[in-house]
Design an enzyme around this catalytic site. Structure first.
Site, PDB file in Angstrom:
ATOM      1  N   LYS A 110       9.582 -16.130 -29.308  1.00 37.78           N
ATOM      2  CA  LYS A 110       8.680 -17.274 -29.114  1.00 37.78           C
ATOM      3  C   LYS A 110       9.434 -18.437 -28.471  1.00 37.78           C
ATOM      4  O   LYS A 110       8.918 -19.104 -27.580  1.00 37.78           O
ATOM      5  CB  LYS A 110       8.045 -17.700 -30.440  1.00 37.78           C
ATOM      6  CG  LYS A 110       7.182 -16.587 -31.040  1.00 37.78           C
ATOM      7  CD  LYS A 110       5.830 -17.092 -31.478  1.00 37.78           C
ATOM      8  CE  LYS A 110       4.842 -15.951 -31.737  1.00 37.78           C
ATOM      9  NZ  LYS A 110       4.834 -15.444 -33.101  1.00 37.78           N
ATOM     10  N   LYS A 206       0.482  -4.901 -22.111  1.00 33.72           N
ATOM     11  CA  LYS A 206       0.142  -4.648 -23.510  1.00 33.72           C
ATOM     12  C   LYS A 206      -1.113  -5.450 -23.869  1.00 33.72           C
ATOM     13  O   LYS A 206      -1.192  -6.630 -23.517  1.00 33.72           O
ATOM     14  CB  LYS A 206       1.317  -5.099 -24.386  1.00 33.72           C
ATOM     15  CG  LYS A 206       1.038  -4.989 -25.860  1.00 33.72           C
ATOM     16  CD  LYS A 206       2.117  -5.647 -26.715  1.00 33.72           C
ATOM     17  CE  LYS A 206       1.678  -5.612 -28.154  1.00 33.72           C
ATOM     18  NZ  LYS A 206       1.787  -6.704 -28.988  1.00 33.72           N
ATOM     19  N   LYS A 209      -3.904 -10.760 -27.546  1.00 28.99           N
ATOM     20  CA  LYS A 209      -4.751 -11.946 -27.381  1.00 28.99           C
ATOM     21  C   LYS A 209      -4.039 -13.010 -26.548  1.00 28.99           C
ATOM     22  O   LYS A 209      -4.673 -13.772 -25.837  1.00 28.99           O
ATOM     23  CB  LYS A 209      -5.223 -12.500 -28.717  1.00 28.99           C
ATOM     24  CG  LYS A 209      -4.117 -12.901 -29.640  1.00 28.99           C
ATOM     25  CD  LYS A 209      -4.685 -13.398 -30.946  1.00 28.99           C
ATOM     26  CE  LYS A 209      -3.583 -13.574 -31.961  1.00 28.99           C
ATOM     27  NZ  LYS A 209      -3.049 -12.294 -32.484  1.00 28.99           N
TER      28      LYS A 209
HETATM   29  P1  ADP Z   1      -1.660  -9.812 -30.585  1.00 34.25           P
HETATM   30  O1  ADP Z   1      -0.606  -9.207 -29.691  1.00 34.25           O
HETATM   31  O2  ADP Z   1      -3.037  -9.693 -30.000  1.00 34.25           O
HETATM   32  O3  ADP Z   1      -1.313 -11.218 -30.991  1.00 34.25           O
HETATM   33  P2  ADP Z   1      -0.773  -9.144 -33.217  1.00 34.25           P
HETATM   34  O4  ADP Z   1       0.630  -9.431 -32.816  1.00 34.25           O
HETATM   35  O5  ADP Z   1      -1.481 -10.075 -34.149  1.00 34.25           O
HETATM   36  O6  ADP Z   1      -1.678  -8.928 -31.901  1.00 34.25           O
HETATM   37  O7  ADP Z   1      -0.790  -7.669 -33.802  1.00 34.25           O
HETATM   38  C1  ADP Z   1      -1.318  -7.273 -35.050  1.00 34.25           C
HETATM   39  C2  ADP Z   1      -1.044  -5.789 -35.241  1.00 34.25           C
HETATM   40  O8  ADP Z   1      -1.651  -5.011 -34.198  1.00 34.25           O
HETATM   41  C3  ADP Z   1       0.450  -5.431 -35.192  1.00 34.25           C
HETATM   42  O9  ADP Z   1       0.714  -4.511 -36.236  1.00 34.25           O
HETATM   43  C4  ADP Z   1       0.671  -4.777 -33.846  1.00 34.25           C
HETATM   44  O10 ADP Z   1       1.663  -3.792 -33.943  1.00 34.25           O
HETATM   45  C5  ADP Z   1      -0.708  -4.195 -33.514  1.00 34.25           C
HETATM   46  N1  ADP Z   1      -0.964  -4.304 -32.068  1.00 34.25           N
HETATM   47  C6  ADP Z   1      -1.292  -5.434 -31.385  1.00 34.25           C
HETATM   48  N2  ADP Z   1      -1.473  -5.193 -30.078  1.00 34.25           N
HETATM   49  C7  ADP Z   1      -1.258  -3.868 -29.902  1.00 34.25           C
HETATM   50  C8  ADP Z   1      -1.291  -2.994 -28.754  1.00 34.25           C
HETATM   51  N3  ADP Z   1      -1.612  -3.436 -27.549  1.00 34.25           N
HETATM   52  N4  ADP Z   1      -0.997  -1.689 -28.952  1.00 34.25           N
HETATM   53  C9  ADP Z   1      -0.690  -1.207 -30.195  1.00 34.25           C
HETATM   54  N5  ADP Z   1      -0.650  -1.974 -31.303  1.00 34.25           N
HETATM   55  C10 ADP Z   1      -0.926  -3.290 -31.174  1.00 34.25           C
END
Ligand code: ADP
Ligand code: TRP
Length: 348
Positions: A110, A206, A209
């Site tokens: 971050k 990937k 959000k």
């Molecule tokens: P974001 O990337 O949208 O902020 P988070 O970091 O809150 O999502 O992820 C929450 C959970 O979802 C984690 O356990 C993460 O490993 C899984 N996850 C998020 N995006 C993906 C993705 N594109 N492919 C596989 N798993 C994902």
């Protein structure tokens, strides 16, 4: 065996969250005693609007339930409903080496992205360790990005036990040998779902959000359609064979060179995908046709869950009742552990 995991309520859930996390959580409820929570305290490090914080927390709970989490089998609760977690967080913080937090990937990433860090972000892994240790979890199903956090939780549990439990031997954490005592804090292990690849977003990066490339699980129908229709494709003519994505993707920064193909593979039943794969390689169909197919697959896969989600949205009292019940069960467990922890450290 106790399984525990959490999702941050920091945004609307998308396909990546489902295939990468929530689907496994729901399956695991049949394998052991499971505790799932909505990490709404962690979410405060990014969500600053109080109404959004409340809405996203409730929506995450509805999502879990709509996707098949059964509150009779699993304990579903809001992180903030068990205040003991904040007490353990502080106590753990007093055995947490500053140097560990300085080398946390989540924090370093971050900061590298230019986010100016506050204390909450820095201390994030300590609260996460408290989440896990408070309920004496054996296994924590998480994505690969979270492994370091689970290792920290183990390290700090050992530090705590070594400091405060007479007769504790780190080589015998369960105190099986004569003269040894078991630790108060149980050592958790990460459980990684190796098979889940990273779900690509509509642009091939990937799905996340923070990249604005998601297909939401419970979003507005028109918006979902628009997103699916906007999936990035190349200019191969209708009649020509379409390029099949390489594993891993060849373009830097992307997880898929052909997100449409990969999303179809993820969402279609195997036999339907075999058909798609054949025409994709042979040519004769346009990308528009495949996008329609994906939209159908989306509705076939998530239609029933979307229906349940709508029913839950119309009955907020029921969702609240489930969360309160989950909080009562989680609190009972937490208060048992905290009695031991307070005694060990000398807090009346
Ligand atoms: P974001 O990337 O949208 O902020 P988070 O970091 O809150 O999502 O992820 C929450 C959970 O979802 C984690 O356990 C993460 O490993 C899984 N996850 C998020 N995006 C993906 C993705 N594109 N492919 C596989 N798993 C994902
Ligand atoms: N940090 C996790 C994530 O971003 C969410 C989380 C918070 C969590 N506390 C936890 C996961 C405890 C497992 C166990 O996905």
């Amino acid at each position: 065996m106790r399984i525990l995991s959490g999702v941050q309520s920091s945004g609307r859930l998308h396909l990546g969250n489902y295939y990468g996390a929530l689907r496994q959580f729901v399956q695991l409820q049949d394998e052991g005693e499971s505790y799932y929570f909505i990490a709404n305290l962690h979410a405060l490090t990014t969500v600053r609007d109080p109404k959004a914080a409340l809405d996203l927390t409730r929506e995450a709970a509805m999502a879990y339930l709509a996707l098949g989490l059964d509150p009779k089998k699993a304990v579903l609760f809001r992180q903030s409903d068990v205040r003991e977690v904040l007490e353990l967080y502080w106590i753990l913080g007093s055995v947490t080496p500053h140097a560990h937090l300085e080398r946390a990937h989540s924090y370093k990433d971050k900061v590298a992205k230019g986010i100016s860090p506050d204390f909450g972000l820095f201390a994030y892994p300590v609260l996460m360790a408290a989440d896990i240790l408070l309920y004496s979890a054996d296994f924590v199903p998480v994505g690969k990005d979270q492994i370091q956090h689970i290792e920290f939780a183990r390290d700090w549990a050992v530090k705590f036990n070594t400091q405060y439990v007479p007769g504790y031997d780190p080589a015998d954490p369960e105190g099986k040998e004569r003269g040894h005592s078991p630790g108060i804090l149980k050592l958790p292990a990460a459980r990684i779902q190796e098979s889940t690849q990273t779900v690509p977003g509509v642009d091939g990066q990937k799905m996340s959000k923070s990249y604005g490339n998601t297909i939401e699980l419970f979003g507005d129908e028109k918006e979902i359609k628009k997103r699916i229709m906007s999936i990035k494709t190349d200019s191969t003519p209708v009649d020509a064979p379409k390029p099949v994505p390489q594993q891993p993707a060849t373009t830097p920064g992307l997880v898929s060179d052909a997100p449409l193909y990969d999303l179809l593979k993820l969402m279609l039943p195997e036999s339907d995908f075999a058909e798609v794969d054949a025409t994709w390689r042979a040519g004769g169909k346009g990308y528009g046709d495949y996008k329609k197919k994906l939209l159908e697959a989306y509705h076939a896969t998530f239609g029933p869950a979307r229906q349940r989600y709508a029913e839950l949205a119309a009955d907020p009292g029921e969702v609240e009742r489930i969360l309160q019940d989950g909080a009562d069960r989680a609190r009972a467990e937490a208060s048992r552990l905290m009695t031991q922890v307070r005694k060990a450290v000398g807090i009346p």
